[in-house]
Scaffold this active site. Structure first.
Site, mmCIF file in Angstrom:
data_model
loop_
_atom_site.group_PDB
_atom_site.id
_atom_site.type_symbol
_atom_site.label_atom_id
_atom_site.label_comp_id
_atom_site.label_asym_id
_atom_site.label_seq_id
_atom_site.Cartn_x
_atom_site.Cartn_y
_atom_site.Cartn_z
ATOM 1 N N GLU A 107 26.222 47.875 35.003
ATOM 2 C CA GLU A 107 26.710 46.517 35.256
ATOM 3 C C GLU A 107 27.170 45.893 33.940
ATOM 4 O O GLU A 107 26.719 46.300 32.859
ATOM 5 C CB GLU A 107 25.567 45.736 35.915
ATOM 6 C CG GLU A 107 25.785 44.304 36.254
ATOM 7 C CD GLU A 107 26.951 43.978 37.183
ATOM 8 O OE1 GLU A 107 28.083 44.401 36.883
ATOM 9 O OE2 GLU A 107 26.727 43.245 38.158
ATOM 10 N N ASP A 108 28.057 44.914 34.020
ATOM 11 C CA ASP A 108 28.506 44.246 32.798
ATOM 12 C C ASP A 108 27.444 43.314 32.237
ATOM 13 O O ASP A 108 27.102 43.370 31.065
ATOM 14 C CB ASP A 108 29.850 43.514 33.014
ATOM 15 C CG ASP A 108 29.851 42.556 34.204
ATOM 16 O OD1 ASP A 108 28.832 42.443 34.907
ATOM 17 O OD2 ASP A 108 30.905 41.927 34.442
ATOM 18 N N ASP A 116 22.942 38.004 34.869
ATOM 19 C CA ASP A 116 22.849 36.558 34.661
ATOM 20 C C ASP A 116 21.726 36.031 35.559
ATOM 21 O O ASP A 116 20.560 36.102 35.179
ATOM 22 C CB ASP A 116 24.218 35.932 34.964
ATOM 23 C CG ASP A 116 24.269 34.444 34.702
ATOM 24 O OD1 ASP A 116 23.370 33.922 34.018
ATOM 25 O OD2 ASP A 116 25.215 33.781 35.183
ATOM 26 N N LYS A 144 21.622 38.009 30.006
ATOM 27 C CA LYS A 144 21.609 36.562 29.742
ATOM 28 C C LYS A 144 20.324 36.013 30.356
ATOM 29 O O LYS A 144 20.338 35.474 31.470
ATOM 30 C CB LYS A 144 22.838 35.955 30.433
ATOM 31 C CG LYS A 144 23.386 34.718 29.808
ATOM 32 C CD LYS A 144 24.404 34.071 30.741
ATOM 33 C CE LYS A 144 25.829 34.317 30.354
ATOM 34 N NZ LYS A 144 26.783 33.517 31.166
ATOM 35 N N PHE A 185 29.411 31.229 28.295
ATOM 36 C CA PHE A 185 30.266 32.066 29.132
ATOM 37 C C PHE A 185 31.005 33.053 28.247
ATOM 38 O O PHE A 185 31.624 32.690 27.250
ATOM 39 C CB PHE A 185 31.241 31.240 29.976
ATOM 40 C CG PHE A 185 31.706 32.035 31.148
ATOM 41 C CD1 PHE A 185 30.925 32.112 32.298
ATOM 42 C CD2 PHE A 185 32.868 32.780 31.089
ATOM 43 C CE1 PHE A 185 31.315 32.905 33.370
ATOM 44 C CE2 PHE A 185 33.273 33.585 32.159
ATOM 45 C CZ PHE A 185 32.489 33.636 33.302
ATOM 46 N N ASP A 215 35.422 38.958 32.571
ATOM 47 C CA ASP A 215 36.585 38.081 32.755
ATOM 48 C C ASP A 215 36.224 36.615 32.853
ATOM 49 O O ASP A 215 35.085 36.245 33.119
ATOM 50 C CB ASP A 215 37.302 38.454 34.061
ATOM 51 C CG ASP A 215 36.483 38.042 35.288
ATOM 52 O OD1 ASP A 215 35.301 38.432 35.369
ATOM 53 O OD2 ASP A 215 37.006 37.306 36.140
ATOM 54 N N ARG A 235 39.782 40.614 30.339
ATOM 55 C CA ARG A 235 38.982 41.840 30.475
ATOM 56 C C ARG A 235 39.355 42.886 29.438
ATOM 57 O O ARG A 235 38.560 43.746 29.082
ATOM 58 C CB ARG A 235 39.185 42.463 31.860
ATOM 59 C CG ARG A 235 38.617 41.658 33.012
ATOM 60 C CD ARG A 235 38.595 42.532 34.266
ATOM 61 N NE ARG A 235 38.418 41.784 35.492
ATOM 62 C CZ ARG A 235 37.241 41.445 36.028
ATOM 63 N NH1 ARG A 235 36.142 41.770 35.409
ATOM 64 N NH2 ARG A 235 37.182 40.789 37.163
HETATM 65 P P1 IMP Z 1 24.363 37.443 38.700
HETATM 66 O O1 IMP Z 1 24.253 37.857 40.119
HETATM 67 O O2 IMP Z 1 24.275 35.955 38.521
HETATM 68 O O3 IMP Z 1 23.428 38.158 37.767
HETATM 69 O O4 IMP Z 1 25.850 37.685 38.346
HETATM 70 C C1 IMP Z 1 26.311 38.697 37.649
HETATM 71 C C2 IMP Z 1 27.825 38.666 37.685
HETATM 72 O O5 IMP Z 1 28.345 37.379 37.336
HETATM 73 C C3 IMP Z 1 28.307 39.622 36.638
HETATM 74 O O6 IMP Z 1 28.502 40.894 37.196
HETATM 75 C C4 IMP Z 1 29.581 38.974 36.183
HETATM 76 O O7 IMP Z 1 30.642 39.420 36.991
HETATM 77 C C5 IMP Z 1 29.388 37.497 36.403
HETATM 78 N N1 IMP Z 1 29.018 36.783 35.164
HETATM 79 C C6 IMP Z 1 27.846 36.201 34.850
HETATM 80 N N2 IMP Z 1 27.865 35.649 33.619
HETATM 81 C C7 IMP Z 1 29.102 35.914 33.126
HETATM 82 C C8 IMP Z 1 29.754 35.606 31.859
HETATM 83 O O8 IMP Z 1 29.207 34.989 30.913
HETATM 84 N N3 IMP Z 1 31.039 36.055 31.746
HETATM 85 C C9 IMP Z 1 31.683 36.745 32.711
HETATM 86 N N4 IMP Z 1 31.114 37.063 33.893
HETATM 87 C C10 IMP Z 1 29.838 36.634 34.101
HETATM 88 MG MG MG Z 2 30.505 41.709 37.802
#
Ligand code: IMP
Ligand code: MG
Length: 178
Positions: free
Chosen positions: A99-100, A103, A131, A152, A159, A165
């Site tokens: 995963e990238d 969050d 994060k 962010f 992105d 990206r």
């Molecule tokens: P989560 O379900 O909140 O953990 O969301 C994760 C997804 O939100 C990641 O796979 C990203 O696509 C997006 N995301 C969360 N924070 C960022 C950020 O700082 N920059 C870009 N994408 C983010």
């Molecule tokens: Mg993502």
């Protein structure tokens, strides 16, 4: 591309490549001769996955999934929609979700449960970024490239509204300048 909104380089390409090598070596040691299925989460994980997989020494298969979360800002346990399912049969396999960024953790918590229901031998998570301040559910990645603050972030696959990206580094974005 509007580079005015970029707040400078936070993590360089060189640092990311070095970290991918370290984590790749660690994964190769952890799994020894066991085959791995790397499961990249589209689209953000693409660059990180290609860098990481160069450093895996065992047998590796790759597959991809795409998902999106609904209403994540107002719900405590958000719903995740699968836009593209994986094609592989994962029963008995060691899956590593790539995963990238983690969050809130909602996407990964959902995906991990979804995959565990399909009878894999194991499911672990490897994320380029973590994060922790954003976390709303109890989940941690097993392998993390870098821990970041509550800004962010874009670049290296990540992105802002589908842009940035392609940057070969990680930068934070100043949303007031977009
Ligand atoms: P989560 O379900 O909140 O953990 O969301 C994760 C997804 O939100 C990641 O796979 C990203 O696509 C997006 N995301 C969360 N924070 C960022 C950020 O700082 N920059 C870009 N994408 C983010
Ligand atoms: Mg993502």
């Amino acid at each position: 591309m509007n580079t005015e909104a970029l707040g400078g380089i936070m993590i360089t390409e060189k640092e990311i490549i070095a970290r991918a090598e370290e984590i790749g070596r660690q994964i190769s040691e952890d799994y020894k001769d066991e085959p791995i299925l790397l499961l990249g989460i589209l689209r953000g994980a693409v660059m990180w996955m290609t860098e990481l997989m160069k450093h895996l020494t065992g047998d590796v298969e790759i597959d991809f999934m795409a998902c999106s979360s609904y209403g994540a800002s107002t719900k405590t346990s958000g719903e995740v929609k699968i836009n593209k399912d994986l094609e592989s049969d994962i029963s008995g396999k060691n899956v590593i979700i790539v995963e990238d960024i983690v969050d809130s953790g909602i996407t990964l918590q959902y995906l991990k449960g979804y995959l565990e229901n399909r009878g894999p031998k194991s499911v672990r998570i490897c994320a380029l970024l973590d994060k922790p301040e954003g976390r709303r559910v109890d989940i941690e990645a097993d392998y993390v490239g870098f821990t970041v603050g509550n800004q962010f972030i874009v670049g290296y696959g990540l992105d802002y509204a589908q842009k940035y990206r392609q940057l070969p580094y990680i930068a934070y974005i100043d949303e007031s300048k977009i």
